[in-house]
Design a protein around this motif. Structure first.
Motif, mmCIF file in Angstrom:
data_model
loop_
_atom_site.group_PDB
_atom_site.id
_atom_site.type_symbol
_atom_site.label_atom_id
_atom_site.label_comp_id
_atom_site.label_asym_id
_atom_site.label_seq_id
_atom_site.Cartn_x
_atom_site.Cartn_y
_atom_site.Cartn_z
ATOM 1 N N SER A 233 0.824 -1.211 0.000
ATOM 2 C CA SER A 233 0.000 0.000 0.000
ATOM 3 C C SER A 233 0.861 1.265 0.000
ATOM 4 C CB SER A 233 -0.928 0.000 1.225
ATOM 5 O OG SER A 233 -1.797 -1.109 1.188
ATOM 6 N N GLN A 234 0.408 2.252 -0.766
ATOM 7 C CA GLN A 234 1.130 3.509 -0.927
ATOM 8 C C GLN A 234 0.262 4.687 -0.489
ATOM 9 O OE1 GLN A 234 4.430 3.605 -2.013
ATOM 10 N NE2 GLN A 234 4.216 1.379 -1.783
ATOM 11 N N PRO A 235 0.874 5.790 -0.065
ATOM 12 C CA PRO A 235 0.080 6.960 0.323
ATOM 13 C C PRO A 235 -0.893 7.395 -0.776
ATOM 14 C CG PRO A 235 2.326 7.232 1.070
ATOM 15 C CD PRO A 235 2.306 5.979 0.240
ATOM 16 N N GLY A 236 -0.520 7.199 -2.018
ATOM 17 C CA GLY A 236 -1.402 7.539 -3.137
ATOM 18 C C GLY A 236 -2.635 6.662 -3.237
ATOM 19 N N ASP A 237 -2.644 5.562 -2.482
ATOM 20 C CA ASP A 237 -3.834 4.693 -2.454
ATOM 21 C C ASP A 237 -4.872 5.211 -1.481
ATOM 22 O OD1 ASP A 237 -1.676 1.763 -2.556
ATOM 23 O OD2 ASP A 237 -2.570 2.900 -4.213
ATOM 24 N N SER A 238 -4.529 6.229 -0.708
ATOM 25 C CA SER A 238 -5.471 6.799 0.265
ATOM 26 C C SER A 238 -6.687 7.340 -0.474
ATOM 27 C CB SER A 238 -4.802 7.909 1.071
ATOM 28 O OG SER A 238 -3.726 7.394 1.826
ATOM 29 N N ALA A 239 -7.826 6.753 -0.198
ATOM 30 C CA ALA A 239 -9.065 7.064 -0.916
ATOM 31 C C ALA A 239 -10.193 6.313 -0.232
ATOM 32 C CB ALA A 239 -8.967 6.646 -2.380
ATOM 33 N N THR A 240 -11.391 6.485 -0.743
ATOM 34 C CA THR A 240 -12.527 5.694 -0.272
ATOM 35 C C THR A 240 -12.798 4.595 -1.299
ATOM 36 O OG1 THR A 240 -13.504 7.545 0.929
ATOM 37 C CG2 THR A 240 -14.955 5.709 0.396
ATOM 38 N N TYR A 241 -12.951 3.393 -0.817
ATOM 39 C CA TYR A 241 -13.177 2.240 -1.682
ATOM 40 C C TYR A 241 -14.592 1.706 -1.471
ATOM 41 C CZ TYR A 241 -8.204 2.418 -2.547
ATOM 42 O OH TYR A 241 -6.946 2.849 -2.923
ATOM 43 N N PHE A 242 -15.266 1.460 -2.565
ATOM 44 C CA PHE A 242 -16.627 0.925 -2.527
ATOM 45 C C PHE A 242 -16.654 -0.433 -3.222
ATOM 46 C CE2 PHE A 242 -18.937 4.549 -0.943
ATOM 47 C CZ PHE A 242 -18.214 5.652 -1.364
ATOM 48 N N CYS A 243 -17.214 -1.427 -2.544
ATOM 49 C CA CYS A 243 -17.543 -2.653 -3.250
ATOM 50 C C CYS A 243 -18.956 -2.505 -3.779
ATOM 51 C CB CYS A 243 -17.420 -3.866 -2.346
ATOM 52 S SG CYS A 243 -18.542 -3.897 -0.927
ATOM 53 N N ALA A 244 -19.276 -3.283 -4.781
ATOM 54 C CA ALA A 244 -20.599 -3.198 -5.374
ATOM 55 C C ALA A 244 -20.970 -4.548 -5.966
ATOM 56 C CB ALA A 244 -20.644 -2.105 -6.446
ATOM 57 N N ALA A 245 -22.226 -4.681 -6.315
ATOM 58 C CA ALA A 245 -22.708 -5.916 -6.919
ATOM 59 C C ALA A 245 -23.818 -5.589 -7.903
ATOM 60 C CB ALA A 245 -23.215 -6.875 -5.845
ATOM 61 N N ILE A 246 -23.908 -6.405 -8.932
ATOM 62 C CA ILE A 246 -24.983 -6.261 -9.923
ATOM 63 C C ILE A 246 -25.676 -7.600 -10.080
ATOM 64 C CG2 ILE A 246 -25.545 -5.811 -12.329
ATOM 65 C CD1 ILE A 246 -23.315 -3.895 -12.520
ATOM 66 N N GLN A 247 -26.981 -7.534 -10.104
ATOM 67 C CA GLN A 247 -27.771 -8.745 -10.298
ATOM 68 C C GLN A 247 -27.883 -9.056 -11.772
ATOM 69 O OE1 GLN A 247 -31.365 -8.831 -7.994
ATOM 70 N NE2 GLN A 247 -32.455 -10.063 -9.492
ATOM 71 N N GLY A 248 -27.814 -10.322 -12.131
ATOM 72 C CA GLY A 248 -27.954 -10.717 -13.512
ATOM 73 C C GLY A 248 -29.241 -10.178 -14.114
ATOM 74 N N GLY A 249 -29.174 -9.591 -15.290
ATOM 75 C CA GLY A 249 -30.353 -9.039 -15.942
ATOM 76 C C GLY A 249 -30.628 -7.595 -15.571
ATOM 77 N N SER A 250 -29.908 -7.093 -14.596
ATOM 78 C CA SER A 250 -30.071 -5.697 -14.170
ATOM 79 C C SER A 250 -28.784 -4.949 -14.443
ATOM 80 C CB SER A 250 -30.402 -5.642 -12.680
ATOM 81 O OG SER A 250 -30.347 -4.306 -12.200
ATOM 82 N N GLU A 251 -28.886 -3.641 -14.583
ATOM 83 C CA GLU A 251 -27.680 -2.827 -14.726
ATOM 84 C C GLU A 251 -27.432 -1.987 -13.485
ATOM 85 O OE1 GLU A 251 -26.913 -1.524 -19.149
ATOM 86 O OE2 GLU A 251 -29.042 -1.266 -18.718
ATOM 87 N N LYS A 252 -28.293 -2.137 -12.473
ATOM 88 C CA LYS A 252 -28.181 -1.310 -11.275
ATOM 89 C C LYS A 252 -27.088 -1.833 -10.360
ATOM 90 C CE LYS A 252 -32.960 0.263 -10.757
ATOM 91 N NZ LYS A 252 -34.098 0.318 -9.808
ATOM 92 N N LEU A 253 -26.234 -0.912 -9.927
ATOM 93 C CA LEU A 253 -25.206 -1.237 -8.961
ATOM 94 C C LEU A 253 -25.777 -1.136 -7.551
ATOM 95 C CD1 LEU A 253 -22.089 0.705 -10.293
ATOM 96 C CD2 LEU A 253 -22.172 -1.730 -9.810
#
Lengths: 113, 112
Positions: free
Chosen positions: B80-100
């Motif tokens: 890990s580097q200081p430049g990696d400092s950020a907010t990280y979001f995981c997400a998921a999409i259901q098959g047949g949908s485009e909504k995150l």
């Protein structure tokens, strides 16, 4: 590839005025675009799904008459905040969908005085 | 009802260390799991994504580990580097949908 732009990047307006935000997919065509709102230190909240050539689909609790969405072409969707009030101040982010993946714009900071 | 649970809410790591962010889901119809990185005042940027048919995906210093039976997936940031400092979001999409469906985010701070 998969670049999405937004304009403007920030806007300050007076209460009661309307503000239009543009979202463009620069190097691909997007049948579907999305509009999100993000409050400080929070996750993204989906406001609506915009499909080219048809009416937008709004999430529950989002006023469709206040947040007007137009998806006039495969590369452009617009969000108009009508009669803006201070509580509409927020960070608005669009995304464009390509092959199951959403690519996000840089966001627009709206401040309503 | 939160469909994707993300932890921890914040994480502090020393430069060179490993950052680990975990996500869990309930909906077995999810079939695509992207991770996004967001810097302050910017839109989220796609970092890496995985489908349930593989258990691990690596791109540079970033690795997703996926456990389908446990309905969990995690992001590992090596060196890990200081430049990696950020907010990280995981997400998921259901098959047949485009909504995150997003997790609530993890604010990562990498100290020099």
């Amino acid at each position: 590839g998969a670049v999405v732009s937004q304009h403007p990047s920030w806007v300050i307006c007076k209460s009661g005025t309307s503000v239009k935000i543009e979202c463009r997919s620069l190097d691909f065509q997007a049948t579907t675009m999305f509009w999100y709102r993000q409050f400080p230190k929070q996750s993204l909240m989906l406001m609506a799904t915009s499909n080219e050539g048809s009416k937008a689909t709004y999430e529950q609790g989002v006023e469709k008459d206040k947040f007007l969405i137009n998806h006039a072409s495969l590369t452009l969707s617009t969000l108009t905040v009508t009669s803006a009030h201070p509580e509409d101040s927020s960070f608005y982010i669009c995304s464009a969908s390509r092959s199951d993946t959403q690519y996000f714009g840089p966001g627009t900071r709206l401040t309503v005085l | 009802q939160q469909q994707v649970k993300q932890s921890p809410q914040s994480l502090i790591v020393q430069k060179g260390g490993i950052s680990i962010i975990n996500c869990a889901y309930e909906n077995t119809a999810f079939d695509y799991f992207p991770w996004y990185q967001q810097f302050p005042g910017k839109g989220p940027a796609l970092l890496i994504a995985i489908r349930p048919d593989v258990s691990e995906k690596k791109e540079g210093r970033f690795t997703i580990s996926f456990n389908k039976s446990a309905k969990q997936f995690s992001l590992h940031i090596m060196d890990s580097q200081p430049g990696d400092s950020a907010t990280y979001f995981c997400a998921a999409i259901q098959g047949g949908s485009e909504k995150l469906v997003f997790g609530k985010g993890t604010k990562l701070t990498v100290n020099p």
